[in-house]
Design an enzyme around this catalytic site. Structure first.
Site, PDB file in Angstrom:
ATOM      1  N   SER A  38       0.877  -1.178   0.000  1.00  0.00           N
ATOM      2  CA  SER A  38       0.000   0.000   0.000  1.00  0.00           C
ATOM      3  C   SER A  38       0.912   1.225   0.000  1.00  0.00           C
ATOM      4  O   SER A  38       2.077   1.127   0.403  1.00  0.00           O
ATOM      5  CB  SER A  38      -0.855  -0.024   1.270  1.00  0.00           C
ATOM      6  OG  SER A  38      -1.465   1.228   1.466  1.00  0.00           O
TER       7      SER A  38
ATOM      8  N   TYR B  66      -2.192  -1.000  10.028  1.00  0.00           N
ATOM      9  CA  TYR B  66      -2.247  -1.319   8.599  1.00  0.00           C
ATOM     10  C   TYR B  66      -0.957  -0.858   7.912  1.00  0.00           C
ATOM     11  O   TYR B  66      -0.308  -1.622   7.188  1.00  0.00           O
ATOM     12  CB  TYR B  66      -3.469  -0.654   7.978  1.00  0.00           C
ATOM     13  CG  TYR B  66      -3.649  -0.932   6.504  1.00  0.00           C
ATOM     14  CD1 TYR B  66      -4.174  -2.145   6.074  1.00  0.00           C
ATOM     15  CD2 TYR B  66      -3.323   0.024   5.542  1.00  0.00           C
ATOM     16  CE1 TYR B  66      -4.355  -2.411   4.719  1.00  0.00           C
ATOM     17  CE2 TYR B  66      -3.496  -0.230   4.195  1.00  0.00           C
ATOM     18  CZ  TYR B  66      -4.012  -1.448   3.781  1.00  0.00           C
ATOM     19  OH  TYR B  66      -4.182  -1.703   2.441  1.00  0.00           O
TER      20      TYR B  66
END
Ligand code: NDP
Length: 253
Positions: free
Chosen positions: A152, A165
Site C-alpha cells: 500500500s 495497517y
C-alpha cells in the site's frame, strides 16, 4: 499500465490467490483463469469461494480448486497441512498472489486498540509469512515462479491514522525484499504490488464518504497483476510496483 498480454499468457501456470473471495483477489483469480491459468482460491468463506470457482467453471476455464483457511487464526502447522494437500493435487506452484488483508482501525497511534493491532499483524504479516514458508517448496519446483505480495502507499511512507495497517505493509515490503534477495539465484522472483485506491469493500470502510465511482475498479488494475505473473516480467525481482502510478495517495477529490 499499458500492457497487452497474450491470450495464453498463463497457460500451464498454476497460481494460488489468497483473499480470492472478494475485491481485488477475486478479480485477479478470475483474470488469471481467463488467461489460461489453473487457479487455487484461498479464503475464509466457503460460500464466496465456491461462487468464484463456479464462475470460472461457467466460463469454461480450467476448473479452480478452493480451500478455506482463516488467516486470523492460521498456524504454521495449518499452512503446512494445506501445502501437503496441495502437493497431492498439483505438481508445483508457478505463482502465489498474497492479496488477503485487513484494515484494522483507522485512528491515531494512541487510540489503536492493541487487540485489533495484533489481528492486523496476524492476517497481513504473520499468516502471510507462515503460508509463504509452507508454499516455498512448491514454488521452487516451477521453472519461473512469481511470488507477489500486496502493499500500500502507506507501506512506503507512513501517514497519520493508518496505524497497524501501515506498519503491516512496511513489514510486507520488508518480507518481499528479504525473500527476493534470498532467491536471486533461483527461478523465483518476488515483488510487491501497491494497488492504489480501488473500488472495494476495504476502501469503502477506510473512506466511507468517498464516491466509489471516482475510483478504479479491480478489473482496471489487472494489466500489472497479469504482467507480474507471466514471463514478460521474468527478470524483475525485489521491486514494488504501483498499479496506478499516477494516482496520489489519499481520498479521491
Ligand atoms: P477486500 O476487503 O475487498 O477483500 C479482502 C480479501 O481478503 C477478501 O477475500 C477477504 O475474505 C480476505 N480476507 C480478509 N480477512 C481474511 C482472513 N482472516 N482469512 C482469509 N481471508 C481473509 O479488500 P481489497 O480487495 O480492497 O484488498 C486486497 C488487498 O489490496 C489487501 O491486501 C489490501 O490491503 C490491498 N490494498 C487495497 C487498496 C484498496 O484501495 N482497495 C489500496 C491499497 C492496498 P472475505 O471475502 O471472507 O471477507
Amino acid at each position: 499500465m499499458h500492457y497487452q498480454p497474450q491470450d495464453n499468457l498463463l497457460q500451464n501456470r498454476i497460481i494460488l490467490v489468497t483473499g480470492a473471495s472478494d475485491g481485488i483477489g477475486r478479480e485477479a483469480a478470475l483474470t488469471y483463469a481467463r488467461f489460461g491459468a489453473s487457479v487455487i482460491l484461498l479464503g475464509r468463506n466457503e460460500q464466496k469461494l465456491r461462487a468464484v470457482a463456479n464462475e470460472i467453471q461457467a466460463h469454461g476455464l480450467h476448473p479452480a480448486h478452493w480451500f478455506t483457511l482463516d488467516l486470523a487464526t492460521a498456524t504454521p502447522a495449518e499452512c503446512h497441512t494445506l501445502a501437503t494437500k496441495l502437493s497431492g493435487i498439483v505438481p508445483r506452484l508457478d505463482g502465489v498472489l498474497h492479496n488477503a488483508g485487513i484494515l484494522g482501525d483507522v485512528t491515531p497511534m494512541d487510540k489503536q486498540d492493541p487487540q485489533t493491532w495484533q489481528a492486523v499483524m496476524q492476517v497481513n504479516v504473520n499468516a502471510t509469512f507462515f503460508l509463504t514458508q509452507a508454499l516455498l517448496p512448491l514454488l521452487l519446483k516451477s521453472e519461473s515462479g512469481s511470488l507477489v505480495f500486496t502493499s500500500s502507499s502507506v507501506g512506503r511512507q507512513g501517514r497519520a491514522g493508518w496505524g497497524a495497517y501501515a506498519v503491516s505493509k512496511f513489514a510486507t515490503e520488508g518480507m518481499m525484499q528479504v525473500l527476493a534477495e534470498e532467491y536471486k539465484q533461483h527461478n523465483l522472483r518476488v515483488n510487491c504490488i501497491n494497488p492504489g485506491g480501488t473500488r472495494t469493500a476495504m476502501r469503502a470502510s477506510a473512506f466511507p464518504t468517498e464516491d466509489p465511482a471516482k475510483l478504479k475498479t479491480p478489473r482496471d488494475l489487472m494489466p500489472l497483476y497479469l504482467w507480474l505473473m507471466g514471463d514478460d516480467s521474468r527478470r524483475k525481482t525485489g521491486m514494488s510496483f504501483d498499479a496506478q502510478p499516477n494516482r496520489k495517495p489519499g481520498i479521491s477529490e
